[in-house]
Scaffold this motif. Sequence first.
Motif, mmCIF file in Angstrom:
data_model
loop_
_atom_site.group_PDB
_atom_site.id
_atom_site.type_symbol
_atom_site.label_atom_id
_atom_site.label_comp_id
_atom_site.label_asym_id
_atom_site.label_seq_id
_atom_site.Cartn_x
_atom_site.Cartn_y
_atom_site.Cartn_z
ATOM 1 N N UNK A 112 -37.436 33.095 40.508
ATOM 2 C CA UNK A 112 -38.099 31.802 40.439
ATOM 3 C C UNK A 112 -37.528 30.859 41.474
ATOM 4 N N UNK A 113 -37.790 29.576 41.290
ATOM 5 C CA UNK A 113 -37.310 28.550 42.210
ATOM 6 C C UNK A 113 -35.939 28.060 41.756
ATOM 7 N N UNK A 114 -34.999 28.075 42.663
ATOM 8 C CA UNK A 114 -33.656 27.572 42.396
ATOM 9 C C UNK A 114 -33.553 26.155 42.959
ATOM 10 N N UNK A 115 -33.260 25.200 42.107
ATOM 11 C CA UNK A 115 -33.126 23.820 42.582
ATOM 12 C C UNK A 115 -31.877 23.184 42.006
ATOM 13 N N UNK A 116 -31.449 22.129 42.646
ATOM 14 C CA UNK A 116 -30.208 21.471 42.269
ATOM 15 C C UNK A 116 -30.337 20.801 40.903
ATOM 16 N N UNK A 117 -29.353 21.007 40.053
ATOM 17 C CA UNK A 117 -29.290 20.324 38.758
ATOM 18 C C UNK A 117 -28.009 19.494 38.660
ATOM 19 N N UNK A 118 -27.436 19.156 39.807
ATOM 20 C CA UNK A 118 -26.169 18.417 39.815
ATOM 21 C C UNK A 118 -26.281 17.100 39.057
ATOM 22 N N UNK A 119 -27.364 16.363 39.313
ATOM 23 C CA UNK A 119 -27.537 15.073 38.664
ATOM 24 C C UNK A 119 -27.672 15.236 37.155
ATOM 25 N N UNK A 120 -28.434 16.236 36.740
ATOM 26 C CA UNK A 120 -28.621 16.498 35.316
ATOM 27 C C UNK A 120 -27.309 16.912 34.657
ATOM 28 N N UNK A 121 -26.580 17.830 35.279
ATOM 29 C CA UNK A 121 -25.323 18.305 34.712
ATOM 30 C C UNK A 121 -24.291 17.189 34.604
ATOM 31 N N UNK A 122 -24.254 16.336 35.622
ATOM 32 C CA UNK A 122 -23.290 15.229 35.607
ATOM 33 C C UNK A 122 -23.567 14.283 34.440
ATOM 34 N N UNK A 123 -24.830 13.979 34.222
ATOM 35 C CA UNK A 123 -25.177 13.081 33.124
ATOM 36 C C UNK A 123 -24.944 13.742 31.767
ATOM 37 N N UNK A 124 -25.190 15.049 31.687
ATOM 38 C CA UNK A 124 -24.935 15.760 30.435
ATOM 39 C C UNK A 124 -23.453 15.737 30.082
ATOM 40 N N UNK A 125 -22.604 15.897 31.093
ATOM 41 C CA UNK A 125 -21.162 15.866 30.861
ATOM 42 C C UNK A 125 -20.712 14.494 30.388
ATOM 43 N N UNK A 127 -22.586 12.541 28.674
ATOM 44 C CA UNK A 127 -23.220 12.269 27.393
ATOM 45 C C UNK A 127 -24.184 11.121 27.418
ATOM 46 N N UNK A 128 -24.671 10.748 28.603
ATOM 47 C CA UNK A 128 -25.613 9.634 28.730
ATOM 48 C C UNK A 128 -26.710 10.030 29.713
ATOM 49 N N UNK A 129 -27.739 10.675 29.191
ATOM 50 C CA UNK A 129 -28.826 11.170 30.025
ATOM 51 C C UNK A 129 -29.898 10.102 30.166
ATOM 52 N N UNK A 130 -30.146 9.671 31.397
ATOM 53 C CA UNK A 130 -31.124 8.621 31.654
ATOM 54 C C UNK A 130 -32.532 9.125 31.364
ATOM 55 N N UNK A 131 -33.382 8.241 30.836
ATOM 56 C CA UNK A 131 -34.758 8.605 30.503
ATOM 57 C C UNK A 131 -35.508 9.082 31.747
ATOM 58 N N UNK A 132 -35.244 8.462 32.882
ATOM 59 C CA UNK A 132 -35.909 8.854 34.130
ATOM 60 C C UNK A 132 -35.527 10.279 34.527
ATOM 61 N N UNK A 133 -34.265 10.633 34.317
ATOM 62 C CA UNK A 133 -33.809 11.989 34.637
ATOM 63 C C UNK A 133 -34.488 13.018 33.734
ATOM 64 N N UNK A 134 -34.600 12.693 32.452
ATOM 65 C CA UNK A 134 -35.281 13.588 31.508
ATOM 66 C C UNK A 134 -36.719 13.825 31.954
ATOM 67 N N UNK A 135 -37.424 12.754 32.276
ATOM 68 C CA UNK A 135 -38.823 12.866 32.684
ATOM 69 C C UNK A 135 -38.960 13.670 33.972
#
Length: 231
Positions: A112-125, A127-135
Amino acid sequence: MSPVTLNIVAIAIFSITMMSLFGGIFGLSPAIPAAITFGLMGIATVDTLALEGRMGTLLTDGFSQFSEDHRQRVLHHEAGHFFIAHCLGIPVTDYSLSAWEAFRKGQPGRGGVQFSTDNLNEQLQQGALAAETVETYCTVWMAGIAAEQLVYGRAEGGFDDRQSLRILWQQFQRPQAECEVKSRWAALKAKTILESHRDEYDALVEAMNRRAPVDECVEVLPESVAIASLT
């Protein structure tokens, strides 16, 4: 053991049982089914412990590659992920269109397509995931399904994509019903973007079909696509 490997083992064991029951009619030695069973279970063990179920995936994917319709669906599905990730500012690092391609590149699963999840992983660590990131990531995950719906009228793939959303929702202990609503919203948003830029999407499909490098694929997507899609 992966579900794919389990299914293969079950089918093979059924066949071996039939050989044991009726092999005598055809003069088949009882040692043959026993040897096949021993070899099969050894392969299944190696697949589970050493290859993480990839042997079964490679085998079933190899058979599916004989279908032109399947190959085209995979191509359009993955191009949807690629296109929407680019539009929403998520860097694509690589892609593969079959389990064999993924295996050669050292990628997991069916590829499949491999894309960066750095921003997502950083926010998960944090514990504050922005609504914009989720969307954003929901839209990217559902983009393959949206692409199939756009081109074929309905989607056959996308199980892993939906599973990614469910896992994210479980991590935040959110209701699964809410996840289903979000997935439908994200698929609609992705489909709207693809419809608005159909020519560029088709150009990306052509580039990926000839296995063009990521940089070359991005070149067929004008910079204005990303800007227009976010408005």
